[in-house]
Design a protein around this motif. Structure first.
Motif, mmCIF file in Angstrom:
data_model
loop_
_atom_site.group_PDB
_atom_site.id
_atom_site.type_symbol
_atom_site.label_atom_id
_atom_site.label_comp_id
_atom_site.label_asym_id
_atom_site.label_seq_id
_atom_site.Cartn_x
_atom_site.Cartn_y
_atom_site.Cartn_z
ATOM 1 N N UNK A 18 0.859 -1.176 0.000
ATOM 2 C CA UNK A 18 0.000 0.000 0.000
ATOM 3 C C UNK A 18 0.899 1.230 0.000
ATOM 4 N N UNK A 19 0.398 2.325 -0.572
ATOM 5 C CA UNK A 19 1.099 3.599 -0.460
ATOM 6 C C UNK A 19 0.172 4.603 0.201
ATOM 7 N N UNK A 20 0.611 5.100 1.328
ATOM 8 C CA UNK A 20 -0.124 6.140 2.029
ATOM 9 C C UNK A 20 0.374 7.510 1.586
ATOM 10 N N UNK A 21 -0.552 8.454 1.542
ATOM 11 C CA UNK A 21 -0.205 9.836 1.242
ATOM 12 C C UNK A 21 -0.682 10.723 2.375
ATOM 13 N N UNK A 22 0.021 11.818 2.562
ATOM 14 C CA UNK A 22 -0.366 12.806 3.563
ATOM 15 C C UNK A 22 -0.220 14.179 2.921
ATOM 16 N N UNK A 23 -1.341 14.819 2.672
ATOM 17 C CA UNK A 23 -1.340 16.129 2.037
ATOM 18 C C UNK A 23 -1.381 17.217 3.096
ATOM 19 N N UNK A 24 -0.507 18.186 2.952
ATOM 20 C CA UNK A 24 -0.411 19.278 3.928
ATOM 21 C C UNK A 24 -0.911 20.575 3.323
ATOM 22 N N UNK A 25 -1.581 21.342 4.139
ATOM 23 C CA UNK A 25 -2.031 22.664 3.702
ATOM 24 C C UNK A 25 -0.929 23.689 3.953
ATOM 25 N N UNK A 26 -1.092 24.866 3.378
ATOM 26 C CA UNK A 26 -0.143 25.932 3.646
ATOM 27 C C UNK A 26 0.997 25.965 2.653
ATOM 28 N N UNK A 27 1.757 27.061 2.684
ATOM 29 C CA UNK A 27 2.827 27.265 1.724
ATOM 30 C C UNK A 27 4.203 27.069 2.326
ATOM 31 N N UNK A 28 4.261 26.562 3.569
ATOM 32 C CA UNK A 28 5.544 26.430 4.235
ATOM 33 C C UNK A 28 5.876 24.978 4.539
ATOM 34 N N UNK A 29 5.370 24.077 3.720
ATOM 35 C CA UNK A 29 5.565 22.641 3.950
ATOM 36 C C UNK A 29 7.039 22.293 4.058
ATOM 37 N N UNK A 30 7.876 22.959 3.279
ATOM 38 C CA UNK A 30 9.302 22.629 3.275
ATOM 39 C C UNK A 30 10.006 23.037 4.572
ATOM 40 N N UNK A 31 9.317 23.750 5.451
ATOM 41 C CA UNK A 31 9.907 24.104 6.736
ATOM 42 C C UNK A 31 9.716 23.008 7.784
ATOM 43 N N UNK A 32 8.985 21.951 7.422
ATOM 44 C CA UNK A 32 8.605 20.927 8.387
ATOM 45 C C UNK A 32 9.281 19.599 8.109
ATOM 46 N N UNK A 51 11.251 11.861 8.012
ATOM 47 C CA UNK A 51 12.008 12.434 6.899
ATOM 48 C C UNK A 51 12.246 13.903 7.195
ATOM 49 N N UNK A 52 13.430 14.382 6.822
ATOM 50 C CA UNK A 52 13.728 15.782 7.113
ATOM 51 C C UNK A 52 13.090 16.695 6.076
ATOM 52 N N UNK A 53 13.278 17.994 6.239
ATOM 53 C CA UNK A 53 12.554 18.966 5.432
ATOM 54 C C UNK A 53 12.845 18.838 3.942
ATOM 55 N N UNK A 54 14.083 18.463 3.597
ATOM 56 C CA UNK A 54 14.462 18.409 2.191
ATOM 57 C C UNK A 54 14.286 17.032 1.576
ATOM 58 N N UNK A 55 14.097 16.027 2.401
ATOM 59 C CA UNK A 55 13.898 14.674 1.887
ATOM 60 C C UNK A 55 15.162 13.861 1.738
#
Length: 126
Positions: A18-32, A51-55
């Motif tokens: 299975x592949x799970x997805x998690x969609x995030x709102x907002x424009x600062x996703x890369x800060x998390x 996983x870190x902010x950059x992947x």
């Protein structure tokens, strides 16, 4: 603030994927930095992967190493959990979580994550 919505759960036979997805709102996703946890009935919520902010830095619980892969697409504000070779003991509600961080240090405690999704059920039949 970040809002998270998981999807992709379901019923699968042992050995399946299975592949799970998690969609995030907002424009600062890369800060998390992001994490995946799961919680089986009657048990505590457990760390699965981070996983870190950059992947470019990931970390896994021993129970899923070699079977699960966490990844992210910052352009799509989405983090993924690819789950292969699933076992009945993987049955649980799976949650994604976010914490503001630009370091590569992985965090495995639920208390270190600020935002959580509502969860998606994964059931693995034997």
């Amino acid at each position: 603030q970040v809002q998270l919505v998981e999807s992709g759960g379901g019923l699968v036979q042992a050995g399946g994927s299975l592949r799970l997805s998690c969609a995030a709102s907002g424009r600062t996703f890369s800060l998390y930095a992001m994490g995946w946890f799961h919680q089986a009935p009657g048990k505590e919520r457990e760390f699965i992967a981070a996983i870190n902010w950059s992947g470019d830095s990931t970390y896994y619980a021993d129970s899923v190493k070699g079977r699960f892969t966490i990844s992210r697409d910052n352009a799509k504000n989405t983090v993924y959990l690819q789950m292969n070779s699933l076992k009945p003991e993987d049955t649980a509600v799976y949650y994604c979580a976010a914490r503001p961080s630009r370091t590569a240090v992985a965090r495995t405690s639920i208390y270190e994550y600020n935002y959580w999704g509502q969860g998606t059920q994964v059931t693995v039949s034997s």
